[in-house]
Design an enzyme around this catalytic site. Structure first.
Site, PDB file in Angstrom:
ATOM      1  N   ASP A   1      48.914  26.680  36.064  1.00 40.88           N
ATOM      2  CA  ASP A   1      47.675  27.494  35.405  1.00 40.88           C
ATOM      3  C   ASP A   1      46.636  26.214  35.041  1.00 40.88           C
ATOM      4  OD1 ASP A   1      46.137  29.411  34.716  1.00 40.88           O
ATOM      5  OD2 ASP A   1      47.270  29.677  32.642  1.00 40.88           O
TER       6      ASP A   1
ATOM      7  N   CYS B   1      45.839  35.749  40.527  1.00 35.03           N
ATOM      8  CA  CYS B   1      46.424  34.654  39.809  1.00 35.03           C
ATOM      9  C   CYS B   1      46.864  35.370  38.570  1.00 35.03           C
ATOM     10  CB  CYS B   1      45.883  33.478  39.584  1.00 35.03           C
ATOM     11  SG  CYS B   1      44.177  33.454  39.376  1.00 35.03           S
ATOM     12  N   SER B   2      46.407  34.541  37.626  1.00 38.98           N
ATOM     13  CA  SER B   2      46.440  35.384  36.241  1.00 38.98           C
ATOM     14  C   SER B   2      45.144  36.165  35.683  1.00 38.98           C
ATOM     15  CB  SER B   2      46.904  34.443  34.998  1.00 38.98           C
ATOM     16  OG  SER B   2      47.117  35.150  33.811  1.00 38.98           O
ATOM     17  N   ALA B   3      44.212  35.533  35.754  1.00 40.19           N
ATOM     18  CA  ALA B   3      42.965  36.171  35.394  1.00 40.19           C
ATOM     19  C   ALA B   3      41.988  36.348  36.732  1.00 40.19           C
ATOM     20  CB  ALA B   3      41.944  34.987  34.699  1.00 40.19           C
ATOM     21  N   GLY B   4      42.494  35.705  38.003  1.00 37.52           N
ATOM     22  CA  GLY B   4      41.884  36.124  39.020  1.00 37.52           C
ATOM     23  C   GLY B   4      40.524  35.415  39.311  1.00 37.52           C
ATOM     24  N   ILE B   5      40.410  34.305  38.804  1.00 44.58           N
ATOM     25  CA  ILE B   5      39.068  33.549  38.936  1.00 44.58           C
ATOM     26  C   ILE B   5      39.267  32.006  39.380  1.00 44.58           C
ATOM     27  CG2 ILE B   5      37.795  35.081  37.466  1.00 44.58           C
ATOM     28  CD1 ILE B   5      38.205  33.226  35.240  1.00 44.58           C
ATOM     29  N   GLY B   6      40.501  31.499  38.507  1.00 44.75           N
ATOM     30  CA  GLY B   6      40.513  29.874  38.868  1.00 44.75           C
ATOM     31  C   GLY B   6      41.106  29.556  40.011  1.00 44.75           C
ATOM     32  N   ARG B   7      42.662  29.891  40.225  1.00 52.01           N
ATOM     33  CA  ARG B   7      43.251  29.593  41.354  1.00 52.01           C
ATOM     34  C   ARG B   7      42.925  30.720  42.575  1.00 52.01           C
ATOM     35  NH1 ARG B   7      49.060  29.458  38.314  1.00 52.01           N
ATOM     36  NH2 ARG B   7      47.815  30.576  36.675  1.00 52.01           N
TER      37      ARG B   7
END
EC number: 3.1.3.48
Length: 415
Positions: A182, A216-222
């Site tokens: 993350d 991913c977790s938030a759907g923006i970074g990875r």
């Protein structure tokens, strides 16, 4: 001869301009309305309060009482690519997730996070891990595991998604990258590109299917990193001159905050430069990626580099790897790529095992807390009802006694 992107990369590295470039992109990104995400009835469908889909690009659930899901359709027309970028499903949104996959005619789900990371739950377990199927009665779907191919840093599941009402079934590929930390970046461009091209080879990203669901977790970074690299490589395949910054700004019109850190931006450049070698006809490059990625080794778990926490954005930290920036960074892109791909295997394995133990412990602690909370709720319910039930029992005894006495009294009078 270095390409324009390679020269730009070298210049950014030499001048240490990744942070300023990242801030430029943030400042130039447009903000669009996202009112629906803030409706009271939708708040428990958002994993993070400050990561919401824009109203104009949000995916709408069809034939549902509430059409909201925290997911955005990112449509890059010039690349003929469409992606659905979404958060890691919550326990109460797994049913909506599979409804979306069905309605959008998605062929593949790309998962870039682990269920538990750094002792925090990042995603619900929305697919089965054994032969037992999972039922989602709220939306009328079941999911069954057909096969599992486990590699050192990713796993490919073949899932059967069934519409319970119609009996129709579809096969969904589930590509799970298991070692991407993350706020961080993959271990090397080689391992990432090996994974990306596995997804590409499945045909799941082609325009003749529904959009792939990437989360991913938030759907923006990875998720943003994956989509940016794939989009840029498609544009390069078409022979277009690309401006990575402009492509990212265009993608950010569809979902807020894509690419969360300067490190992820730098890694995207590295992956695009390395991926371009395959596009230019180097037939041996994919074989080299596979060898460097060591995908056939036993699975290991991710370890995150130490971070310097600089600020907050979209509820998430922006971290830069703790590294001494010296003139060695200017020794050429090839050596940087190679250095990124190397690691101390023994040390890495020990760290990964420790991280996995922590994650397992955190999951057990959370389950224990849930059981304790449930027991506490039951105890409080019992304490609430106990005096009421006692009084009701006492009154019942009095009423029964009165009834019996009254009956005997009338029987005696009758005699």
């Amino acid at each position: 001869m270095p390409t324009t992107i390679e020269r730009e990369f070298e210049e950014l590295d030499t001048q240490r301009r990744w942070q300023p470039l990242y801030l430029e992109i943030r400042n130039e990104s447009h903000d669009y309305p996202h009112r629906v995400a803030k409706f009271p009835e939708n708040r428990n469908r958002n994993r993070y309060r400050d990561v919401s889909p824009y109203d104009h690009s949000r995916v709408k659930l069809q034939n549902a009482e509430n059409d909201y899901i925290n997911a955005s359709l990112v449509d890059i027309e010039e690349a003929q690519r469409s992606y659905i970028l979404t958060q890691g499903p919550l326990p109460n949104t797994c049913c909506h997730f599979w409804l979306m996959v069905w309605q959008q005619k998605t062929k593949a789900v790309v998962m870039l996070n682990r269920i538990v990371e750094k002792e925090s739950v990042k995603c619900a377990q929305y697919w089965p891990t054994d032969d037992q199927e999972m039922l989602f009665k709220e939306t009328g779907f079941s999911v069954k595991l057909l096969s599992e191919d486990v590699k050192s840093y990713y796993t490919v599941h073949l899932l059967q998604l069934e519409n319970i009402n119609s009996g129709e079934t579809r096969t969904i590929s589930h590509f799970h990258y298991t070692t991407w930390p993350d706020f961080g970046v993959p271990e090397s461009p080689a391992s990432f590109l090996n994974f990306l091209f596995k997804v590409r080879e499945s045909g799941s990203l082609n325009p003749d299917h529904g959009p792939a669901v990437i989360h991913c977790s938030a759907g923006i970074g990875r998720s943003g990193t994956f989509s940016l690299v794939d989009t840029c490589l498609v544009l390069m395949e078409k022979g277009d001159d690309i401006n990575i910054k402009q492509v990212l700004l265009n993608m950010r019109k569809y979902r807020m905050g894509l690419i969360q850190t300067p490190d992820q931006l730098r890694f995207s450049y590295m992956a695009i430069i390395e991926g371009a070698k395959c596009i230019k006809g180097d037939s041996s490059i994919q074989k080299r990626w596979k060898e460097l990625s060591k995908e056939d080794l036993s699975p290991a778990f991710d370890h995150s580099p130490n971070k310097i926490m600089t600020e907050k954005y979209n509820g998430n930290r922006i971290g830069l790897e703790e590294e001494k920036l010296t003139g060695d960074r200017c020794t050429g892109l090839s050596s940087k790529m190679q250095d990124t791909m190397e690691e101390n295997s023994e040390s890495a394995l020990r760290k990964r095992i420790r991280e996995d133990r922590k994650a397992t412990t955190a999951q057990k602690v959370q389950q224990m807390k849930q059981r304790l909370n449930e027991n506490e709720r039951k105890r409080k319910r019992w304490l609430y009802w106990q005096p009421i039930l006692t009084k009701m029992g006492f009154m019942s005894v009095i009423l029964v006694g009165a009834f019996v006495g009254w009956t005997l009294f009338f029987q005696q009078n009758a005699l």
